[in-house]
Enzyme design. Sequence first.
Site, PDB file in Angstrom:
ATOM      1  N   GLY A  20       2.511 -19.163 -32.685  1.00 26.23           N
ATOM      2  CA  GLY A  20       1.849 -19.228 -31.377  1.00 26.23           C
ATOM      3  C   GLY A  20       2.718 -18.741 -30.243  1.00 26.23           C
ATOM      4  O   GLY A  20       2.285 -17.981 -29.382  1.00 26.23           O
ATOM      5  N   TYR A 140      -5.366 -26.378 -48.791  1.00 23.90           N
ATOM      6  CA  TYR A 140      -5.087 -25.621 -47.565  1.00 23.90           C
ATOM      7  C   TYR A 140      -5.836 -24.276 -47.604  1.00 23.90           C
ATOM      8  O   TYR A 140      -6.538 -23.911 -46.651  1.00 23.90           O
ATOM      9  CB  TYR A 140      -3.575 -25.412 -47.486  1.00 23.90           C
ATOM     10  CG  TYR A 140      -3.073 -24.453 -46.441  1.00 23.90           C
ATOM     11  CD1 TYR A 140      -3.246 -24.698 -45.079  1.00 23.90           C
ATOM     12  CD2 TYR A 140      -2.373 -23.296 -46.810  1.00 23.90           C
ATOM     13  CE1 TYR A 140      -2.739 -23.823 -44.124  1.00 23.90           C
ATOM     14  CE2 TYR A 140      -1.873 -22.422 -45.859  1.00 23.90           C
ATOM     15  CZ  TYR A 140      -2.062 -22.683 -44.518  1.00 23.90           C
ATOM     16  OH  TYR A 140      -1.558 -21.817 -43.576  1.00 23.90           O
ATOM     17  N   LYS A 144      -9.163 -23.105 -45.218  1.00 14.34           N
ATOM     18  CA  LYS A 144      -9.085 -21.912 -44.373  1.00 14.34           C
ATOM     19  C   LYS A 144     -10.190 -20.912 -44.725  1.00 14.34           C
ATOM     20  O   LYS A 144     -10.799 -20.294 -43.855  1.00 14.34           O
ATOM     21  CB  LYS A 144      -7.719 -21.246 -44.555  1.00 14.34           C
ATOM     22  CG  LYS A 144      -6.582 -22.004 -43.930  1.00 14.34           C
ATOM     23  CD  LYS A 144      -6.467 -21.551 -42.492  1.00 14.34           C
ATOM     24  CE  LYS A 144      -5.218 -22.052 -41.818  1.00 14.34           C
ATOM     25  NZ  LYS A 144      -5.063 -21.457 -40.501  1.00 14.34           N
ATOM     26  N   PRO A 167      -2.538 -13.347 -42.551  1.00 12.28           N
ATOM     27  CA  PRO A 167      -1.131 -12.947 -42.679  1.00 12.28           C
ATOM     28  C   PRO A 167      -0.499 -13.479 -43.958  1.00 12.28           C
ATOM     29  O   PRO A 167      -0.863 -14.535 -44.448  1.00 12.28           O
ATOM     30  CB  PRO A 167      -0.455 -13.609 -41.463  1.00 12.28           C
ATOM     31  CG  PRO A 167      -1.546 -14.236 -40.649  1.00 12.28           C
ATOM     32  CD  PRO A 167      -2.730 -14.410 -41.552  1.00 12.28           C
ATOM     33  N   ARG A 213       7.105 -12.840 -53.624  1.00 14.82           N
ATOM     34  CA  ARG A 213       6.452 -13.083 -52.343  1.00 14.82           C
ATOM     35  C   ARG A 213       6.616 -11.863 -51.452  1.00 14.82           C
ATOM     36  O   ARG A 213       7.488 -11.008 -51.676  1.00 14.82           O
ATOM     37  CB  ARG A 213       7.076 -14.297 -51.629  1.00 14.82           C
ATOM     38  CG  ARG A 213       6.820 -15.643 -52.322  1.00 14.82           C
ATOM     39  CD  ARG A 213       5.375 -16.056 -52.230  1.00 14.82           C
ATOM     40  NE  ARG A 213       5.088 -17.314 -52.907  1.00 14.82           N
ATOM     41  CZ  ARG A 213       4.713 -17.432 -54.174  1.00 14.82           C
ATOM     42  NH1 ARG A 213       4.599 -16.355 -54.934  1.00 14.82           N
ATOM     43  NH2 ARG A 213       4.423 -18.604 -54.693  1.00 14.82           N
TER      44      ARG A 213
HETATM   45  N1  LIG Z   1       3.861 -19.802 -40.931  1.00 16.90           N
HETATM   46  C1  LIG Z   1       3.364 -18.974 -41.845  1.00 16.90           C
HETATM   47  O1  LIG Z   1       4.081 -18.474 -42.726  1.00 16.90           O
HETATM   48  C2  LIG Z   1       1.901 -18.609 -41.805  1.00 16.90           C
HETATM   49  C3  LIG Z   1       1.430 -17.651 -42.722  1.00 16.90           C
HETATM   50  C4  LIG Z   1       0.083 -17.309 -42.696  1.00 16.90           C
HETATM   51  C5  LIG Z   1      -0.762 -17.904 -41.802  1.00 16.90           C
HETATM   52  N2  LIG Z   1      -0.281 -18.834 -40.925  1.00 16.90           N
HETATM   53  C6  LIG Z   1      -1.215 -19.438 -39.993  1.00 16.90           C
HETATM   54  O2  LIG Z   1      -0.738 -19.202 -38.688  1.00 16.90           O
HETATM   55  C7  LIG Z   1      -1.132 -20.274 -37.841  1.00 16.90           C
HETATM   56  C8  LIG Z   1       0.077 -20.836 -37.115  1.00 16.90           C
HETATM   57  O3  LIG Z   1       1.007 -21.333 -38.064  1.00 16.90           O
HETATM   58  P1  LIG Z   1       2.479 -21.774 -37.638  1.00 16.90           P
HETATM   59  O4  LIG Z   1       3.357 -21.516 -38.793  1.00 16.90           O
HETATM   60  O5  LIG Z   1       2.800 -21.226 -36.315  1.00 16.90           O
HETATM   61  O6  LIG Z   1       2.295 -23.361 -37.524  1.00 16.90           O
HETATM   62  P2  LIG Z   1       3.049 -24.409 -36.568  1.00 16.90           P
HETATM   63  O7  LIG Z   1       4.358 -23.902 -36.083  1.00 16.90           O
HETATM   64  O8  LIG Z   1       3.022 -25.709 -37.282  1.00 16.90           O
HETATM   65  O9  LIG Z   1       2.094 -24.486 -35.292  1.00 16.90           O
HETATM   66  C9  LIG Z   1       0.834 -25.050 -35.392  1.00 16.90           C
HETATM   67  C10 LIG Z   1       0.490 -25.705 -34.100  1.00 16.90           C
HETATM   68  O10 LIG Z   1      -0.772 -26.344 -34.308  1.00 16.90           O
HETATM   69  C11 LIG Z   1      -0.871 -27.380 -33.384  1.00 16.90           C
HETATM   70  N3  LIG Z   1      -1.686 -28.453 -33.957  1.00 16.90           N
HETATM   71  C12 LIG Z   1      -1.519 -29.113 -35.130  1.00 16.90           C
HETATM   72  N4  LIG Z   1      -2.421 -30.071 -35.272  1.00 16.90           N
HETATM   73  C13 LIG Z   1      -3.198 -30.050 -34.136  1.00 16.90           C
HETATM   74  C14 LIG Z   1      -4.288 -30.810 -33.684  1.00 16.90           C
HETATM   75  N5  LIG Z   1      -4.792 -31.829 -34.413  1.00 16.90           N
HETATM   76  N6  LIG Z   1      -4.826 -30.500 -32.484  1.00 16.90           N
HETATM   77  C15 LIG Z   1      -4.330 -29.498 -31.730  1.00 16.90           C
HETATM   78  N7  LIG Z   1      -3.291 -28.728 -32.117  1.00 16.90           N
HETATM   79  C16 LIG Z   1      -2.729 -29.016 -33.302  1.00 16.90           C
HETATM   80  C17 LIG Z   1       0.540 -27.886 -33.078  1.00 16.90           C
HETATM   81  O11 LIG Z   1       0.624 -27.997 -31.677  1.00 16.90           O
HETATM   82  P3  LIG Z   1       1.681 -28.926 -30.893  1.00 16.90           P
HETATM   83  O12 LIG Z   1       2.986 -28.190 -30.980  1.00 16.90           O
HETATM   84  O13 LIG Z   1       1.160 -28.998 -29.505  1.00 16.90           O
HETATM   85  O14 LIG Z   1       1.735 -30.248 -31.606  1.00 16.90           O
HETATM   86  C18 LIG Z   1       1.452 -26.789 -33.645  1.00 16.90           C
HETATM   87  O15 LIG Z   1       2.351 -26.277 -32.691  1.00 16.90           O
HETATM   88  C19 LIG Z   1      -1.847 -21.278 -38.742  1.00 16.90           C
HETATM   89  O16 LIG Z   1      -3.224 -21.060 -38.677  1.00 16.90           O
HETATM   90  C20 LIG Z   1      -1.339 -20.936 -40.119  1.00 16.90           C
HETATM   91  O17 LIG Z   1      -2.245 -21.300 -41.119  1.00 16.90           O
HETATM   92  C21 LIG Z   1       1.033 -19.201 -40.896  1.00 16.90           C
END
Ligand SMILES: NC(=O)c1ccc[n+]([C@@H]2O[C@H](COP(=O)([O-])OP(=O)(O)OC[C@H]3O[C@@H](n4cnc5c(N)ncnc54)[C@H](OP(=O)(O)O)[C@@H]3O)[C@@H](O)[C@H]2O)c1
Length: 312
Positions: A20, A140, A144, A167, A213
């Site tokens: 984000g 998970y 999705k 991604p 991976r």
């Molecule tokens: N990381 C990867 O390798 C990867 C790969 C493919 C896809 N993705 C996708 O990319 C997206 C972002 O992933 P990320 O790795 O950036 O995850 P992350 O760092 O855990 O960030 C997710 C954010 O979601 C918010 N969140 C969680 N529960 C919530 C709730 N109940 N209500 C409102 N907000 C909530 C949290 O906000 P707060 O900080 O405010 O608590 C957190 O900062 C996800 O959809 C994930 O599935 C990630």
Amino acid sequence: MRIDPSSSRILVTGGAGFLGRHVVQRLRQEGCRDLTVPRSADVDLRDPDATLDLMRQAAPDAVIHLAARVGGIAANRRLPGTFFHDNLMMGVNLMEAARRCRGGKIVLIGTICSYPRMTPVPFREEDLWNGYPEETNAPYGIAKKALLVMLDAYRREHGLSGIYLMPVNLYGPHDNFDPEDSHVIPGLIRRCVEARRAGVGSITCWGTGAATREFLYVEDCAEAIVRATTTYEAAEPMNLGSGREISIRDLAALVAGLTGYKGEILWDTGRPDGQPRRCLDTTRAAAALGWKACTPLEEGLRRTIDWYEKRA
Ligand SMILES: NC(=O)c1ccc[n+]([C@@H]2O[C@H](COP(=O)([O-])OP(=O)(O)OC[C@H]3O[C@@H](n4cnc5c(N)ncnc54)[C@H](OP(=O)(O)O)[C@@H]3O)[C@@H](O)[C@H]2O)c1
């Protein structure tokens, strides 16, 4: 629906998270000044009323939905119900709120974990429904994937505008380095750096190391998401990857080398490998967005290690 970031109101859920914050930074670079980035402490997207209130107040032209519960194999095994429930409900509530408010374009972020366990490499978007995902991350991945079905159904019944991007595994600065919940790259970096600093002679990794991976540098992913938000409008989901497949064994050796860890790497074969192979076909993203990941794995790892070493 085409979105011009410099004149649009954009809501980024999960905008303070790992991916984000890079998406928000990219939007700002592209001139976006009207950004709403709610925190989970203020708006719990599992709550339909809170989500509807947010949508009414933000009145966005586009919503980039990045809020999620995510983690590596250990977190997926420990919290399968939470991962299924929270990811499903957040997406359901968001799309329903957008329908009720006549909200803008919805950008949903899927995952490579939705693909069937034995998908032929490289994974093509058409293969998404050809089998059940790897058991360790199925709750998970299926939650999705269900959101892709809902988006398509809402598009056909209610005219909701939206796209769905998938991604591969991401890595980069601001990743989650928590030993309990991290993905493979931050987990390896942390263990190698800690072992080097403590002078430990060996580290042990999960599985056999034979699984492969693909990894995408987070800034490259953010660029693709913003480009897709502004220009892509189609029902078909889109893979986002780097195109480079690497075994976990080779990755571990690479991370050890880049962190300066000279000890032995042992493998705990009693632990799961997860999906045997993962690598995406990114032809659609290249054709539709004119996008290609530009950060080589070694360079992205160097930047990530540098970021971590300065903070740990
Ligand atoms: N990381 C990867 O390798 C990867 C790969 C493919 C896809 N993705 C996708 O990319 C997206 C972002 O992933 P990320 O790795 O950036 O995850 P992350 O760092 O855990 O960030 C997710 C954010 O979601 C918010 N969140 C969680 N529960 C919530 C709730 N109940 N209500 C409102 N907000 C909530 C949290 O906000 P707060 O900080 O405010 O608590 C957190 O900062 C996800 O959809 C994930 O599935 C990630």
